[in-house]
Write an enzyme that holds these catalytic residues in place. Structure first.
Site, PDB file in Angstrom:
ATOM      1  N   ASP A 345       0.816  -1.202   0.000  1.00  0.00           N
ATOM      2  CA  ASP A 345       0.000   0.000   0.000  1.00  0.00           C
ATOM      3  C   ASP A 345       0.859   1.265   0.000  1.00  0.00           C
ATOM      4  OD1 ASP A 345      -2.349   1.452   0.056  1.00  0.00           O
ATOM      5  OD2 ASP A 345      -3.135   0.470   1.847  1.00  0.00           O
ATOM      6  N   ASP A 402     -10.509   3.864  -0.994  1.00  0.00           N
ATOM      7  CA  ASP A 402     -11.108   3.023   0.036  1.00  0.00           C
ATOM      8  C   ASP A 402     -12.614   3.266   0.098  1.00  0.00           C
ATOM      9  OD1 ASP A 402      -8.527   2.318   0.621  1.00  0.00           O
ATOM     10  OD2 ASP A 402      -8.674   2.741   2.765  1.00  0.00           O
TER      11      ASP A 402
END
Length: 532
Positions: A345, A402
């Site tokens: 990430d 997200d």
């Protein structure tokens, strides 16, 4: 219709270098290449007429995977950080999550920009313009609807070049969505690393960083009631002491250690996944405190990437000790602890800038090559990465921001950057980046929810999230604890999963109401994309 291109720079002597050219046949692959001898590049640009109608929809791919990338009309604008207080931008480093520090946002009707590829859609007919290679520099498209002109810029300022320089390598195609994306990827010679659709669980969107061995084992037991052998069980952020301290185990949270956690996941019949952010370190980490020389310096100062955790910074991927540290980290994760997949990430932190030797994009490609070498044949789920450099390197890759536990996040969050969390925006990205699914990698549309606790999405929103991910993605995860599922929820899970596993000939269609069409058990079906 023709494309005019221009390369400007300076020789070591200080004399100016200028070369212009024109390409008249804009179909298939086209190339603008010049031979340079010791030229420091300046402005590398091109322009071409591009007419659009009132009913056309214009897709501009955003800089990184989280960047909101809707279809626009010719009257749309892209706000960027306009309207966000400058004090907040500075304090929270909001301009570091996307392209704001190197791309101007005009915030003007009819001015749109994007990276690497774009499409103009009229009904189900697509016109695609895409880069064939971003290593020389990102191809930045800017469309001026008032002028009916498309402007292209190669992001390679101050790179010194000797030899053949590819000012632009572009591909033009028209047809259905499938036809234009198939043709583009064939021209690039890129294909996905795996065609295995992955199902499973991620710990993030329920517990977030508040995880522990006991909580993970509780969710693991729940997953045993609903998942299948070979599915993924992924431990997300929160297992590490601090971001950057990957060699240390948080024995307070995981007293038996990460190897034991992976073994228990395997004993349940699942693949074991682990989250890391390999190219960054937060202020509270031991790495940040003990190795300030490992941080990427811009104008003599560490480059802060954002406000997550205690504030976090880029590592210098060219530092030999950073490279050795990452080798040690991945060796421990795979060889000692036994994990099968890593979710990597905040990857944009590897290359916020280029150098005189390589472009910003070239550095990002090199970071991906490093990750692929470090991980070998283990699976990589990429996240928070500039989009095109991940093509052919990631097995699975996030293509959205997200999701949130509500529809579109809190009101005050809606004024920050284009990379903010949002369920609504994640679904829109999943739809608009469907063309790269199964071609660049398998797309990760982020998780879906069936639970009622700690989630305020209504039933229709949950269905939209679950079905778009099931049909348009290549990895389909939940963050629910399935032990809390009612029998009705279990039936919903099995129904969505059956569709995801068995749907064939999936396509998007744009009529009065856009829909996903698919074939299931010999019958042609459709799912209407209703955002109301």
């Amino acid at each position: 219709m023709s494309l005019s291109w221009h390369v400007n720079g300076r020789f070591d002597s200080g004399d100016r270098f200028v070369q212009d050219g024109c390409i008249d046949d804009l179909s298939g692959a086209v190339h603008a290449c010049v031979h340079l001898e010791g030229v420091t590049l300046g402005d590398v640009r091109a322009e071409m007429p591009l007419e659009t109608s009132e009913t056309d929809r214009i897709f501009m791919n955003g800089y990184q995977t989280w960047t909101f990338s809707p279809e626009y009309t010719r009257h749309s604008s892209i706000r960027g950080l306009h309207g966000t207080p400058s004090a907040a931008v500075s304090h929270f480093s909001l301009d570091r999550y996307g392209d704001y520090h190197f791309v101007p946002y005009l915030d003007r009707s009819g001015i749109l920009h994007g990276f690497s590829w774009m499409t103009v859609r009229s009904g189900d007919h697509f016109r695609l313009i895409g880069s064939l290679d971003e290593r020389p520099g990102y191809t930045i498209f800017t469309y001026d609807a008032k002028m009916n002109f498309l402007y292209l810029k190669r992001d390679c300022m101050d790179v010194k070049c000797t030899g053949d320089f590819h000012a632009f390598d572009l591909f033009f195609a028209e047809g259905t969505q499938q036809e234009v994306y198939d043709a583009w990827f064939a021209a690039m010679g890129i294909h996905e690393r795996t065609d295995e659709k992955l199902f499973g669980y991620s710990s993030w969107y329920n517990r977030y960083q508040d995880i522990s061995e006991a909580a993970i084992m509780q969710d693991l037991a729940g997953c045993e009631t609903i998942l299948k052998e070979g599915d993924l069980f992924q431990i997300d952020d929160g297992w590490e002491p601090f971001i950057g301290d990957w060699l240390e185990e948080n024995r307070g949270k995981f007293p038996q250690g990460m190897k034991s956690a992976a073994e228990r996941i395997h004993a349940s019949g699942f693949k074991a996944g682990l989250w890391l952010a390999p190219f960054v370190a937060e202020e509270n980490s031991e790495l940040y405190k003990k190795h300030p020389d490992w941080l990427l310096k811009i104008n003599g100062e560490p480059w802060k990437l954002g406000c997550n955790w205690s504030g976090f910074y880029s590592l210098d991927i060219d530092h030999p000790e950073v490279q050795q540290y990452l080798k040690d980290v991945f060796s421990r994760v795979f060889d000692e602890w036994g994990f099968d997949l890593v979710k990597l990430d905040f990857l944009y932190g590897a290359a916020p800038f280029g150098t005189t030797e390589e472009s910003r994009a070239g550095r990002m490609y090199r970071a991906w090559e490093m990750l692929r070498e470090l991980c070998g044949d283990h699976l990589i789920l990429g996240c928070g990465t500039p989009v095109m450099p991940a093509f052919g390197y990631a097995d699975y890759c996030r293509i959205s921001c997200d999701v949130t536990l509500d529809w579109n996040d809190k009101l005050h969050m809606r004024i920050i950057h284009r990379e903010r969390p949002s369920t609504r925006q994640a679904i829109i990205n999943t739809i608009n980046r469907f063309g790269i699914n199964g071609r660049a990698h398998l797309n990760d549309p982020d998780v879906f929810f069936l639970r009622t606790e700690n989630c305020s999405l209504n039933a229709k929103q949950k269905e939209l999230l679950a079905m778009t991910g099931a049909l348009l993605g290549g990895i389909w995860l939940t963050s629910d604890d399935p032990s809390s599922y009612t029998e009705e929820m279990k039936q919903d899970y099995r129904r969505y999963r059956y569709i995801s596993e068995h749907a064939r000939n999936i396509s998007l269609h744009y009529g009065e109401r856009p829909e996903i069409a698919y074939e299931l058990d010999g019958t042609r079906r459709s799912f209407v994309l209703n955002f109301r």
